[in-house]
Design a protein around this motif. Structure first.
Motif, short mmCIF file in Angstrom:
data_model
loop_
_atom_site.label_atom_id
_atom_site.label_comp_id
_atom_site.label_asym_id
_atom_site.label_seq_id
_atom_site.Cartn_x
_atom_site.Cartn_y
_atom_site.Cartn_z
N LEU A 93 48.36 31.86 35.70
CA LEU A 93 47.27 32.82 35.84
C LEU A 93 47.80 34.04 36.60
O LEU A 93 48.35 33.92 37.68
CB LEU A 93 46.10 32.20 36.61
CG LEU A 93 44.90 33.11 36.86
CD1 LEU A 93 44.25 33.51 35.53
CD2 LEU A 93 43.88 32.42 37.74
N PRO A 138 40.28 31.36 41.07
CA PRO A 138 40.20 32.38 40.02
C PRO A 138 38.83 33.02 39.91
O PRO A 138 38.58 33.78 38.97
CB PRO A 138 40.50 31.56 38.76
CG PRO A 138 39.90 30.23 39.07
CD PRO A 138 40.06 30.02 40.55
N CYS A 183 38.14 36.70 39.01
CA CYS A 183 38.42 37.21 37.66
C CYS A 183 37.11 37.36 36.90
O CYS A 183 36.39 36.38 36.69
CB CYS A 183 39.34 36.26 36.90
SG CYS A 183 40.90 35.90 37.72
N ILE A 238 39.12 36.22 31.90
CA ILE A 238 40.45 35.61 31.86
C ILE A 238 40.92 35.69 30.42
O ILE A 238 40.32 35.10 29.52
CB ILE A 238 40.43 34.14 32.34
CG1 ILE A 238 39.99 34.07 33.80
CG2 ILE A 238 41.81 33.51 32.17
CD1 ILE A 238 39.83 32.66 34.32
#
Length: 581
Positions: A181, A193, A196, A199
């Protein structure tokens, strides 16, 4: 003692048989006395002496053979012993060399570790100094740090950081060893994450010939050379892959990040479909028949290639730009190519036809604006994009290779021969729009200048573009369909080099004259897009020696009508030599 001959050996055997005392022959080492009851024939003693001599001879041969065998065995043992000693000596020497190399390797590794540590310290120091200098000097250079997090993936694992969101149902890791990632948030490196918004997931199975390149692409539109500010796209970004929304828990293939639909959006789409698309589809056969009556059907050459046809669309408001284009051909010494100008009114068709140009109008096309667009994206602009769809559609059905272009172009060299030659390898060739954003990915195609090869797949692609045209702006629909048809149907497309086919992003009004001359020398085609209105176009065209009609004719085209109506020689009266500012 010599060896016995074959005859002598046979005689000895015969004597032993005749005597009948063969069992006693081996006792000849002592005096022989026949035992009682054994009757030997006459002369047996002489024969036994002969046999005794033969046996002794055989024993001597046996002894000689045993001696020779013993000597041979001894020699072999001596040689083997020597070889073993040599091998042992070589092994010891090799082991000694290996020990020396191991020590040297350890020494080299230690030196390498020291050098690596020194380089790391120097890099850290340089980065700190550069950052300090940048902050102190208020530099415009942006420092971007890319963080990453590696997620191990075992057999049967799903993507670990998106929970229940999968790229497509049933996807498993298979032979993939890990997922990486990447992003600009430091939280990513910590394994979180959630920062984000989207993605973008790239699936790849590497082998010796295939690798994956991830490019950090910055959209520069907000930092143009002419100092114009951006339009809110600076932070949007784009990716040419499957995308997942972590925050919205959704997955889509290259989403265009549409804004919230306007109220009654569906009703608006249906109304425009009924107003513009249905009339064209209803009258398509008669439109194509009328077009074939004007331009015929594209001829095939010996190699199977189709005849090229330049296609344009024009209304009354675009009349001056149309004149300017044809005057640019005159200035460059280019013969007017076979062309097909689709107009919005009978009056415009008649005027262009009277000038010796091939113009076409059909009421089945529907009603379109007669004035020029006031700005990019306004109602006139959008509706003229629909006419563009129809014009290309009809030309393809007439079996021509199609070079479509907007009217705001000039040529310094004829692009058709090159584009036609390359059409052997490509279904479509599109001018580079210059915009580097999510909406135009992946080909960044400009829908105002492109070449389509005449074949079924090209028509299928453009048919899809035409059927989708009411969903969004023409160029955005072209971008969507290019991605689908290249990925799913094998459409072969290339983006043309911008230096040779130059669009308005690069045609700035504040360039130095030397740079302008360099660009003009390299370019075959200039496309004055990326402008707000006809005034903006004129200024760009003036700087780049691309104004080929008078200013009065450009801004008040009615002043040119009388002269234009003079017939095929209108260029002698309207075209002028371009002058730069």
């Amino acid at each position: 003692m010599g060896k016995l001959s074959g005859a002598e050996r046979r005689t000895a055997v015969g004597l032993l048989a005749l005597v009948g005392c063969g069992a006693l022959v081996l006792q000849f080492r002592t005096a022989f006395t026949p035992p009682a009851g054994l009757h030997c024939p006459p002369g047996y003693k002489q024969r036994l002496e002969l046999a005794d001599g033969i046996v002794k001879h055989l024993r001597l041969e046996l002894a000689d053979a045993k001696a020779a065998a013993t000597a041979t065995a001894t020699a072999h043992r001596d040689r083997a012993s020597t070889a073993d000693a040599s091998a042992a000596e070589g092994l010891a020497e090799t082991q000694q060399k290996m020990e020396g190399l191991t020590a040297e390797l350890a020494k080299t590794k230690k030196q390498l570790d020291e050098v690596t540590a020194q380089l790391a310290a120097a890099h850290a120091s340089t980065t700190a100094e550069a950052t300090s200098s940048s902050v102190g000097a208020s530099s415009s250079l942006e420092t971007r740090t890319l963080y990453e997090k590696v997620y191990p993936m075992g057999e049967g694992d799903s993507i670990p950081f998106v929970g229940s969101v999968l790229a497509y149902e049933g996807w498993k890791a298979g032979g993939v060893q890990q997922a990486v990632l990447l992003g600009e948030s430091a939280a990513i490196a910590a394994g979180d994450p959630s920062s984000c918004e989207y993605i973008d997931v790239v699936f790849q199975h590497p082998n010796r010939g295939r690798c994956t390149l991830v490019v950090d692409q910055v959209n520069h539109w907000h930092n143009n050379e002419d100092g114009r500010k951006g339009t809110g796209w600076e932070g949007e970004g784009f990716a040419m892959a499957t995308a997942m929304s972590f925050t919205m828990n959704t997955t889509a293939h290259t989403p265009l990040r549409e804004r919230v639909p306007r109220e009654k959006w569906l009703e608006w789409i249906q109304k425009n479909r009924d107003t513009y698309l249905l009339p064209f589809l209803t009258n398509k056969d008669s439109i194509v028949a009328a077009a074939k009556g004007l331009i015929g059907v594209g001829r095939k050459d010996a190699a199977g290639g189709s005849e090229p046809l330049l296609v344009m669309c024009a209304n009354h408001g675009h009349f001056a730009l149309m004149l300017n284009f044809f005057c640019s051909l005159r200035a460059a010494g280019i013969e007017t190519p076979k062309h097909f100008i689709v107009t919005t009114s009978v009056e415009t068709e008649q005027m262009l036809t009277g000038m010796g140009l091939t113009a076409f109008y059909h009421k089945g096309l529907g009603e379109f604006p007669t004035k020029a667009s006031d700005g990019y994206g306004d109602e006139t602009f959008v509706r003229m994009m629909m006419l563009k769809q129809f014009a290309v559609y009809v030309a393809l059905l007439c079996r021509y290779d199609v070079l479509f272009q907007d009217v705001d172009l000039t040529w310094s060299r004829n692009p058709i021969p090159t584009l036609r030659a390359e059409s052997e390898f490509f279904h479509g060739q599109f001018m580079d729009d210059g915009a580097r954003n999510f909406l135009n990915a992946p080909y960044m195609a400009n829908s105002g200048f492109f070449y389509l090869r005449s074949d079924f797949l090209s028509f299928k692609f453009w048919d899809a573009v035409t059927m989708m045209m009411l969903v969004g702006p023409n160029q955005r629909i072209v971008a969507r369909m290019l991605e689908v048809y290249t990925a799913r149907y094998g459409l072969k497309v290339r983006t043309l080099p911008w230096q040779q086919y130059t669009n308005g992003k690069h045609l700035l009004t504040n360039r130095k004259r030397k740079r302008v001359e360099e660009m003009l020398a390299a370019a075959d085609v200039l496309h004055f897009c990326w402008t707000l209105n006809i005034d903006d176009k004129y200024n760009k065209m003036k700087v780049h020696d691309a104004v080929h009609i008078s200013r009065e004719c450009y801004f008040n085209v009615t002043m040119c009508h009388a002269t234009a109506a003079s017939g095929p020689n209108w260029r002698d009266h309207i075209c002028i030599e371009p002058k730069s500012t």
